[in-house]
Write a protein that holds these residues in place. Structure first.
Motif, PDB file in Angstrom:
ATOM      1  N   GLU A 118      25.208 -12.733 -39.050  1.00  0.00           N
ATOM      2  CA  GLU A 118      24.573 -12.167 -37.850  1.00  0.00           C
ATOM      3  C   GLU A 118      25.585 -11.473 -36.946  1.00  0.00           C
ATOM      4  N   ALA A 119      26.843 -11.890 -37.034  1.00  0.00           N
ATOM      5  CA  ALA A 119      27.890 -11.228 -36.248  1.00  0.00           C
ATOM      6  C   ALA A 119      28.295  -9.896 -36.868  1.00  0.00           C
ATOM      7  N   GLY A 120      27.876  -9.642 -38.128  1.00  0.00           N
ATOM      8  CA  GLY A 120      28.126  -8.341 -38.726  1.00  0.00           C
ATOM      9  C   GLY A 120      29.120  -8.311 -39.867  1.00  0.00           C
ATOM     10  N   TYR A 121      29.346  -9.459 -40.523  1.00  0.00           N
ATOM     11  CA  TYR A 121      30.295  -9.512 -41.634  1.00  0.00           C
ATOM     12  C   TYR A 121      29.578  -9.750 -42.954  1.00  0.00           C
ATOM     13  N   TYR A 122      30.182  -9.245 -44.032  1.00  0.00           N
ATOM     14  CA  TYR A 122      29.719  -9.620 -45.360  1.00  0.00           C
ATOM     15  C   TYR A 122      30.412 -10.935 -45.700  1.00  0.00           C
ATOM     16  N   VAL A 123      29.621 -11.965 -45.966  1.00  0.00           N
ATOM     17  CA  VAL A 123      30.161 -13.279 -46.297  1.00  0.00           C
ATOM     18  C   VAL A 123      29.905 -13.537 -47.772  1.00  0.00           C
ATOM     19  N   LEU A 124      30.968 -13.782 -48.532  1.00  0.00           N
ATOM     20  CA  LEU A 124      30.799 -14.080 -49.946  1.00  0.00           C
ATOM     21  C   LEU A 124      29.937 -15.337 -50.094  1.00  0.00           C
ATOM     22  N   PRO A 125      28.993 -15.338 -51.031  1.00  0.00           N
ATOM     23  CA  PRO A 125      28.103 -16.500 -51.196  1.00  0.00           C
ATOM     24  C   PRO A 125      28.913 -17.783 -51.439  1.00  0.00           C
ATOM     25  N   VAL A 126      28.652 -18.801 -50.624  1.00  0.00           N
ATOM     26  CA  VAL A 126      29.468 -20.015 -50.698  1.00  0.00           C
ATOM     27  C   VAL A 126      29.308 -20.740 -52.033  1.00  0.00           C
ATOM     28  N   THR A 127      28.132 -20.642 -52.654  1.00  0.00           N
ATOM     29  CA  THR A 127      27.961 -21.305 -53.954  1.00  0.00           C
ATOM     30  C   THR A 127      28.813 -20.624 -55.023  1.00  0.00           C
ATOM     31  N   LEU A 128      28.889 -19.303 -54.975  1.00  0.00           N
ATOM     32  CA  LEU A 128      29.726 -18.555 -55.918  1.00  0.00           C
ATOM     33  C   LEU A 128      31.199 -18.884 -55.710  1.00  0.00           C
ATOM     34  N   VAL A 129      31.616 -18.933 -54.459  1.00  0.00           N
ATOM     35  CA  VAL A 129      33.003 -19.256 -54.129  1.00  0.00           C
ATOM     36  C   VAL A 129      33.338 -20.668 -54.609  1.00  0.00           C
ATOM     37  N   ASN A 130      32.445 -21.614 -54.323  1.00  0.00           N
ATOM     38  CA  ASN A 130      32.667 -23.001 -54.723  1.00  0.00           C
ATOM     39  C   ASN A 130      32.744 -23.132 -56.245  1.00  0.00           C
ATOM     40  N   GLU A 131      31.860 -22.437 -56.946  1.00  0.00           N
ATOM     41  CA  GLU A 131      31.849 -22.470 -58.409  1.00  0.00           C
ATOM     42  C   GLU A 131      33.142 -21.869 -58.976  1.00  0.00           C
ATOM     43  N   THR A 132      33.632 -20.809 -58.355  1.00  0.00           N
ATOM     44  CA  THR A 132      34.887 -20.186 -58.791  1.00  0.00           C
ATOM     45  C   THR A 132      36.044 -21.159 -58.672  1.00  0.00           C
ATOM     46  N   PHE A 133      36.108 -21.875 -57.548  1.00  0.00           N
ATOM     47  CA  PHE A 133      37.170 -22.863 -57.376  1.00  0.00           C
ATOM     48  C   PHE A 133      37.053 -23.973 -58.429  1.00  0.00           C
ATOM     49  N   GLN A 134      35.845 -24.463 -58.645  1.00  0.00           N
ATOM     50  CA  GLN A 134      35.647 -25.546 -59.608  1.00  0.00           C
ATOM     51  C   GLN A 134      36.033 -25.112 -61.023  1.00  0.00           C
ATOM     52  N   GLN A 135      35.687 -23.882 -61.388  1.00  0.00           N
ATOM     53  CA  GLN A 135      36.040 -23.377 -62.710  1.00  0.00           C
ATOM     54  C   GLN A 135      37.558 -23.268 -62.907  1.00  0.00           C
ATOM     55  N   ASN A 136      38.277 -23.206 -61.791  1.00  0.00           N
ATOM     56  CA  ASN A 136      39.739 -23.129 -61.842  1.00  0.00           C
ATOM     57  C   ASN A 136      40.406 -24.461 -61.504  1.00  0.00           C
ATOM     58  N   GLY A 137      39.617 -25.540 -61.577  1.00  0.00           N
ATOM     59  CA  GLY A 137      40.162 -26.885 -61.386  1.00  0.00           C
ATOM     60  C   GLY A 137      40.419 -27.287 -59.957  1.00  0.00           C
ATOM     61  N   LEU A 138      39.902 -26.543 -58.991  1.00  0.00           N
ATOM     62  CA  LEU A 138      40.089 -26.876 -57.580  1.00  0.00           C
ATOM     63  C   LEU A 138      38.788 -27.451 -57.027  1.00  0.00           C
ATOM     64  N   THR A 139      38.777 -28.753 -56.790  1.00  0.00           N
ATOM     65  CA  THR A 139      37.554 -29.413 -56.323  1.00  0.00           C
ATOM     66  C   THR A 139      37.740 -30.104 -54.975  1.00  0.00           C
ATOM     67  N   VAL A 140      38.971 -30.148 -54.481  1.00  0.00           N
ATOM     68  CA  VAL A 140      39.271 -30.823 -53.224  1.00  0.00           C
ATOM     69  C   VAL A 140      39.633 -29.771 -52.174  1.00  0.00           C
ATOM     70  N   ALA A 141      38.997 -29.897 -50.995  1.00  0.00           N
ATOM     71  CA  ALA A 141      39.192 -28.889 -49.946  1.00  0.00           C
ATOM     72  C   ALA A 141      40.655 -28.714 -49.561  1.00  0.00           C
ATOM     73  N   SER A 142      41.416 -29.799 -49.504  1.00  0.00           N
ATOM     74  CA  SER A 142      42.824 -29.670 -49.101  1.00  0.00           C
ATOM     75  C   SER A 142      43.620 -28.846 -50.117  1.00  0.00           C
ATOM     76  N   ASP A 143      43.299 -28.990 -51.404  1.00  0.00           N
ATOM     77  CA  ASP A 143      43.960 -28.172 -52.428  1.00  0.00           C
ATOM     78  C   ASP A 143      43.568 -26.702 -52.298  1.00  0.00           C
ATOM     79  N   ILE A 144      42.294 -26.470 -51.995  1.00  0.00           N
ATOM     80  CA  ILE A 144      41.806 -25.093 -51.836  1.00  0.00           C
ATOM     81  C   ILE A 144      42.463 -24.432 -50.636  1.00  0.00           C
ATOM     82  N   HIS A 145      42.647 -25.174 -49.559  1.00  0.00           N
ATOM     83  CA  HIS A 145      43.290 -24.630 -48.357  1.00  0.00           C
ATOM     84  C   HIS A 145      44.756 -24.289 -48.595  1.00  0.00           C
ATOM     85  N   ASP A 146      45.341 -24.891 -49.639  1.00  0.00           N
ATOM     86  CA  ASP A 146      46.749 -24.624 -49.954  1.00  0.00           C
ATOM     87  C   ASP A 146      46.946 -23.426 -50.880  1.00  0.00           C
ATOM     88  N   VAL A 147      45.857 -22.835 -51.373  1.00  0.00           N
ATOM     89  CA  VAL A 147      45.976 -21.668 -52.254  1.00  0.00           C
ATOM     90  C   VAL A 147      46.576 -20.511 -51.441  1.00  0.00           C
TER      91      VAL A 147
END
Length: 201
Positions: A52-81
């Motif tokens: 609503e603020a005017g940004y294209y936001v990548l679908p969170v399910t797609l993003v989450n699935e991408t991380f999982q497919q690359n072995g990243l399932t913990v938020a702290s590990d994802i934040h360290d990428v």
């Protein structure tokens, strides 16, 4: 749960305006609360205010699935990428890092209250520079008048505890927190290029 008037913080938007992000990838929030479902309770609510603020936001399910497919399932590990890697994978202009500091219901003798609080940081994926930081919270007791008799307060507390224990009351509160945190407003993020208000702030 209406928005409370709060003093507007002084924010330096020079890096934000120079970056001109158009697309945002939202990373799974770090959960510093004791509630197991906080990460996904919050994550499911954040795309609407950003869109609503005017940004294209990548679908969170797609993003989450991408991380999982690359072995990243913990938020702290994802934040360290590294930001360069996030840019390569998602081709987004910026990443949103969220930390949940409170999520859940606290039970007291005469009352129970659901609170969700979080802070966020928007980072440019091209330079690694922080463009904006913010904090917001919401509570189920906002605007409530706790006056009344002792018996009345006890009955109200019992009813609220039954409702809160049978439903995830914090999920709705997380929606309010997300809007307060991520809507374009004074002290908040700027309007994005898909907003008719783009460039007016």
């Amino acid at each position: 749960m209406a928005a409370c008037a709060a003093p507007t913080k002084k924010v330096d938007y020079s890096a934000f305006k120079a970056s001109k992000p158009r697309s945002i990838v939202v990373l799974p929030p770090l959960n510093k609360s004791l509630e197991v479902g906080a990460t996904y309770g919050m994550l499911s609510q954040v795309t609407v205010p950003l869109a609503e603020a005017g940004y294209y936001v990548l679908p969170v399910t797609l993003v989450n699935e991408t991380f999982q497919q690359n072995g990243l399932t913990v938020a702290s590990d994802i934040h360290d990428v590294p930001v360069a890697k996030l840019r390569d994978i998602f081709s987004a202009d910026a990443a949103l890092y969220i930390t949940i500091t409170q999520y859940g219901t606290k039970y007291m003798v005469f009352d129970s209250v659901s609170i969700v609080a979080a802070n966020a940081r928007l980072v440019d994926l091209r330079s690694g520079q922080t463009l904006w930081t913010g904090y917001a919270s919401a509570s189920s007791n906002e605007g409530n008048n706790n006056g009344g008799s002792l018996v009345g307060m006890l009955m109200t507390a019992v009813v609220k505890q039954i409702i809160n224990s049978s439903t995830d009351r914090s999920y709705g509160i997380a929606g309010t927190t997300s809007f307060r945190l991520l809507s374009a407003q004074p002290g908040g993020i700027l309007y994005g290029p898909r907003s008719p208000s783009y460039g007016t702030d």
